[in-house]
Design an enzyme around this catalytic site. Structure first.
Site, PDB file in Angstrom:
ATOM      1  N   THR A   1      56.374  69.609  -8.306  1.00  0.00           N
ATOM      2  CA  THR A   1      56.541  68.160  -8.457  1.00  0.00           C
ATOM      3  C   THR A   1      56.513  67.545  -7.054  1.00  0.00           C
ATOM      4  OG1 THR A   1      58.939  68.422  -8.354  1.00  0.00           O
ATOM      5  CG2 THR A   1      57.986  68.266 -10.543  1.00  0.00           C
TER       6      THR A   1
ATOM      7  N   GLN B   1      56.844  60.009 -12.091  1.00  0.00           N
ATOM      8  CA  GLN B   1      56.066  61.259 -12.127  1.00  0.00           C
ATOM      9  C   GLN B   1      54.649  61.030 -12.645  1.00  0.00           C
ATOM     10  OE1 GLN B   1      58.262  64.339 -14.295  1.00  0.00           O
ATOM     11  NE2 GLN B   1      58.967  65.123 -12.324  1.00  0.00           N
TER      12      GLN B   1
ATOM     13  N   ALA C   1      52.142  78.492 -12.081  1.00  0.00           N
ATOM     14  CA  ALA C   1      52.453  77.844 -10.797  1.00  0.00           C
ATOM     15  C   ALA C   1      52.394  76.330 -10.966  1.00  0.00           C
ATOM     16  CB  ALA C   1      51.457  78.296  -9.729  1.00  0.00           C
TER      17      ALA C   1
ATOM     18  N   TYR D   1      52.559  64.083 -11.710  1.00  0.00           N
ATOM     19  CA  TYR D   1      52.953  65.299 -12.455  1.00  0.00           C
ATOM     20  C   TYR D   1      52.590  65.173 -13.942  1.00  0.00           C
ATOM     21  CZ  TYR D   1      56.115  69.029 -14.132  1.00  0.00           C
ATOM     22  OH  TYR D   1      56.647  70.153 -14.725  1.00  0.00           O
TER      23      TYR D   1
ATOM     24  N   TYR E   1      63.676  70.505 -20.347  1.00  0.00           N
ATOM     25  CA  TYR E   1      64.498  70.745 -19.152  1.00  0.00           C
ATOM     26  C   TYR E   1      65.160  72.116 -19.253  1.00  0.00           C
ATOM     27  CZ  TYR E   1      63.567  66.069 -17.584  1.00  0.00           C
ATOM     28  OH  TYR E   1      62.925  64.950 -17.137  1.00  0.00           O
ATOM     29  N   ILE E   2      64.776  72.981 -18.317  1.00  0.00           N
ATOM     30  CA  ILE E   2      65.230  74.365 -18.325  1.00  0.00           C
ATOM     31  C   ILE E   2      66.114  74.593 -17.099  1.00  0.00           C
ATOM     32  CG2 ILE E   2      64.494  76.785 -18.460  1.00  0.00           C
ATOM     33  CD1 ILE E   2      63.431  75.025 -20.793  1.00  0.00           C
TER      34      ILE E   2
ATOM     35  N   ASP F   1      57.534  63.651  -6.527  1.00  0.00           N
ATOM     36  CA  ASP F   1      57.720  62.412  -7.287  1.00  0.00           C
ATOM     37  C   ASP F   1      57.767  61.151  -6.425  1.00  0.00           C
ATOM     38  OD1 ASP F   1      58.080  64.254  -9.299  1.00  0.00           O
ATOM     39  OD2 ASP F   1      60.212  63.839  -9.614  1.00  0.00           O
TER      40      ASP F   1
END
Ligand SMILES: NC(=O)c1ccc[n+]([C@@H]2O[C@H](COP(=O)([O-])OP(=O)(O)OC[C@H]3O[C@@H](n4cnc5c(N)ncnc54)[C@H](OP(=O)(O)O)[C@@H]3O)[C@@H](O)[C@H]2O)c1
Length: 247
Positions: free
Chosen positions: A93, A151, A90, A154, A186-187, A95
């Site tokens: 973000t 970020q 879990a 994050y 990056y997915i 930002d």
């Protein structure tokens, strides 16, 4: 294959779903969690897996709620048995560049992405040690490795995961409990699809393999690290990012 019980938090999301499928393919009894109040979506998600022949259990859980995590683990243990595998997936973000970041934004991301690691791991860890087997995988991020403009919250949580994971790896090492992190680049998921097209095109141009990763790329890393045979792999981070950052 052993019918070990595997919990994936934030299971209904882009990466969580692929992880659940990969763990089920390994013969695990899969338990996914969804946010409280999203029961209808969770049932839909469960039905989707059933169509693929996967019987996953699903429970509501807010990973920021320490007592809720405790109650969740107790419920799973009562309903199904002890938890062998925990994937802390879990994450959110929220930002903003440092000068505009609000304390609420900072605290929210710290709580969901980092405090959740403590909330969940503490509930399962001792039991894993006593039974002499455990696999913990904490999902970090490329941006925890390299930082990212806008970020700081994050990236701080995802970098914090490395220190947390290495520490508990040392605590579990003699007890058959491994702890590792996976850092996706990056997915191709809804989280990444939120990025404006122009920005996303620039990101893809910076990935040496020339394309986004697929959720299955991350799921395979999780499957490897949670395998019974991966007992000699602990305290490490697996970067799965198409070569975008080579630590
Ligand atoms: N996608 C990527 O390219 C990428 C790259 C690097 C790292 N990651 C990391 O991979 C993990 C999964 O990302 P994803 O792309 O699959 O994102 P996602 O689709 O948004 O999934 C995240 C999941 O976490 C759940 N969640 C949010 N807050 C929660 C809370 N307080 N308690 C319990 N569950 C909560 C979400 O529930 P709702 O859907 O109900 O909000 C969702 O199911 C995250 O930790 C993310 O930081 C992703």
């Amino acid at each position: 294959m052993t019918n070990r019980i595997a919990v994936v938090t934030g299971a209904t999301g882009g990466l969580g779903t692929a992880m659940c499928k990969a763990l089920a393919a390994q013969g695990r009894a899969v338990v996914g969690t969804h946010l409280p109040g999203e029961e209808a979506q969770a049932k839909e998600w469960q039905a989707g897996l059933q169509q693929d022949g996967i019987e996953a259990s699903v429970y509501p859980l807010d990973v920021t709620d320490f007592d809720g995590c405790k109650a969740f683990v107790a419920a799973v243990e009562k309903d199904l048995g002890p938890i062998d595998i925990l994937v802390n997936n879990a994450g959110i973000t929220n930002d903003a560049p440092l000068k505009r970041m609000q304390p609420e934004q900072w605290n929210q991301v710290i709580n969901v992405n980092l405090t959740s690691m403590f909330n969940m791991c503490q509930q399962v860890f001792e039991n894993m040690c006593e039974r002499g087997f455990g696999r913990i995988v904490n999902i970090s991020s490329l941006n925890g490795e390299k930082g990212q403009f806008g970020q700081c919250n994050y990236a701080a949580t995802k970098a914090g995961i490395y220190g947390f994971t290495k520490s508990i790896a040392q605590e579990g090492a003699r007890k058959g409990v491994t702890a590792n992190s996976v850092s996706p680049g990056y997915i191709d998921t809804p989280m990444v699809r939120q990025v404006p097209e122009k920005v996303l095109n620039n990101i893809v141009a910076g990935i040496p393999v020339g394309h986004l990763g697929q959720p299955e790329d991350i799921a395979r890393a999780v499957a490897y690290l949670t395998a019974d045979e991966a007992s000699f792999v602990t305290g490490t981070n697996m970067s799965v990012n198409g070569g975008q950052y080579m630590a």
